[in-house]
Enzyme design. Structure first.
Site, PDB file in Angstrom:
ATOM      1  N   GLN A 174      36.175  37.622  41.138  1.00  0.00           N
ATOM      2  CA  GLN A 174      36.607  38.992  40.852  1.00  0.00           C
ATOM      3  C   GLN A 174      37.874  39.326  41.648  1.00  0.00           C
ATOM      4  OE1 GLN A 174      35.297  41.156  38.549  1.00  0.00           O
ATOM      5  NE2 GLN A 174      36.922  42.594  39.063  1.00  0.00           N
ATOM      6  N   LYS A 213      29.325  43.147  34.552  1.00  0.00           N
ATOM      7  CA  LYS A 213      29.423  41.786  34.012  1.00  0.00           C
ATOM      8  C   LYS A 213      28.080  41.078  34.144  1.00  0.00           C
ATOM      9  CE  LYS A 213      34.342  41.532  34.943  1.00  0.00           C
ATOM     10  NZ  LYS A 213      35.464  41.075  35.776  1.00  0.00           N
ATOM     11  N   ASP A 229      37.653  33.327  32.981  1.00  0.00           N
ATOM     12  CA  ASP A 229      38.661  34.392  32.973  1.00  0.00           C
ATOM     13  C   ASP A 229      39.990  33.876  32.405  1.00  0.00           C
ATOM     14  OD1 ASP A 229      37.853  36.912  33.625  1.00  0.00           O
ATOM     15  OD2 ASP A 229      38.135  36.682  35.791  1.00  0.00           O
TER      16      ASP A 229
END
Ligand code: NAD
Length: 278
Positions: A95, A51, A118
């Site tokens: 994460q 990422k 997200d």
């Protein structure tokens, strides 16, 4: 012999990344993506590294925090608050999964919804459920992009989603509903799964079970999207058996299908969040 046309997620993802990079270059200031990794889970470390790499390639600022696996809930919360308050940070990503002593839902909800790239906060999940604008979870958004690329006619189509996670299955079903599909959701308690999936014009599988869906569970000519990724002794495989390619009309390969789309859509979300903040 395979009859399905493969959906090239690698190529689509690369186009999305190029578009994002071009649009980033035209902004007055670069987007800043803050990634938080807690602990040293090898898979999570690889995901976060990729990422960050793609974020830099797209011309964005990479801001990273690697926190120790035994960090307290309060210390993570304070770090999220600090990053969220930093004007250079336009997107914050925590994460997952987190070490079991941490309350993930509470920490995700500390991310300001407009920086929640997200799309997992309560607010963004609510916006999606109500069909309002918001940041959408990256993997299902990537699936939708693939469907648009192949010109899938979703209106009125029977879409079956296997899996009901907050990360993939649930938002996937909501996105398809918003596009006027007739959506059926299946999960681990569904009776006779194959009897349901065989009715699908569009089958999206995110169950996390290797080769759960065999060729006999796919309708002739259906579009099949395989979200699953599993490492086996024979390489990577998905939730759908490779033999389904003999029956499907369109199908995503594993690897090279949905996988590359997730990071591409994360970059797209970070750009959207940055623009919304201008
Ligand atoms: P999860 O474990 O959170 O959820 C799995 C869902 O599948 C659950 O709702 C469960 O009810 C359902 N399920 C489990 N066994 C089933 C069965 N036998 N029959 C029917 N339903 C069943 O998983 P997730 O986070 O949604 O991820 C699913 C898969 O997608 C995993 O393989 C994961 O690695 C992969 N994934 C890929 C990407 C990507 O970027 N391509 C992103 C996220 C997840």
């Amino acid at each position: 012999m395979s009859s399905a046309t493969l959906i090239d997620g690698k190529a689509v993802a690369s186009r999305v990344r190029e578009d994002v990079a071009r649009e980033v270059a035209a902004l007055p200031a670069p987007p800043g993506l803050a990634t938080i990794l807690i602990g040293d889970d090898p898979a999570s470390s690889v995901y976060v590294r990729n990422k960050r790499k793609q974020c830099v390639k797209a011309g964005m600022r990479d801001i990273h925090r690697h926190l120790s696996a035994d960090i307290t809930q309060a210390a993570v919360a304070a770090e999220i608050d600090r990053l969220a308050a930093d004007p250079r940070v336009t997107g914050v990503l925590l994460q997952l999964p987190l070490p079991p002593h941490l309350n993930a839902a509470e920490l995700i909800d500390r991310i300001p919804p407009d920086k929640d790239v997200d799309g997992l906060t309560e607010t963004n999940a609510g916006r999606l459920a109500l069909g309002r604008p918001g940041l959408r979870p990256c993997t299902p958004a990537g699936v939708l992009r693939l469907l648009d690329e192949i010109g899938a006619d979703l209106s009125g189509a029977h879409a079956v989603v296997v899996g009901r996670s907050d990360l993939v299955g649930k938002p996937m079903a909501q996105l398809l509903l918003q596009r006027h599909a007739t959506v059926t959701m299946c999960h681990s308690r569904t009776h006779d799964l194959a009897a349901v999936t065989r009715q699908a014009d569009l089958l999206v599988v995110a169950a996390g079970v290797p080769r759960l869906i065999g060729a006999d569970a796919v309708k002739l000519g259906a579009t099949v999207i395989d979200v699953g990724i599993h490492h086996t002794s024979n390489g990577l495989c998905g939730d759908v058996d490779a033999k389904a390619q003999d029956v499907a009309g369109w199908i995503t390969p594993v690897p090279g299908g949905v996988g590359p789309m997730t990071i591409a859509m994360l970059l797209r979300n970070t750009l959207t969040a940055t623009r919304n903040a201008l």
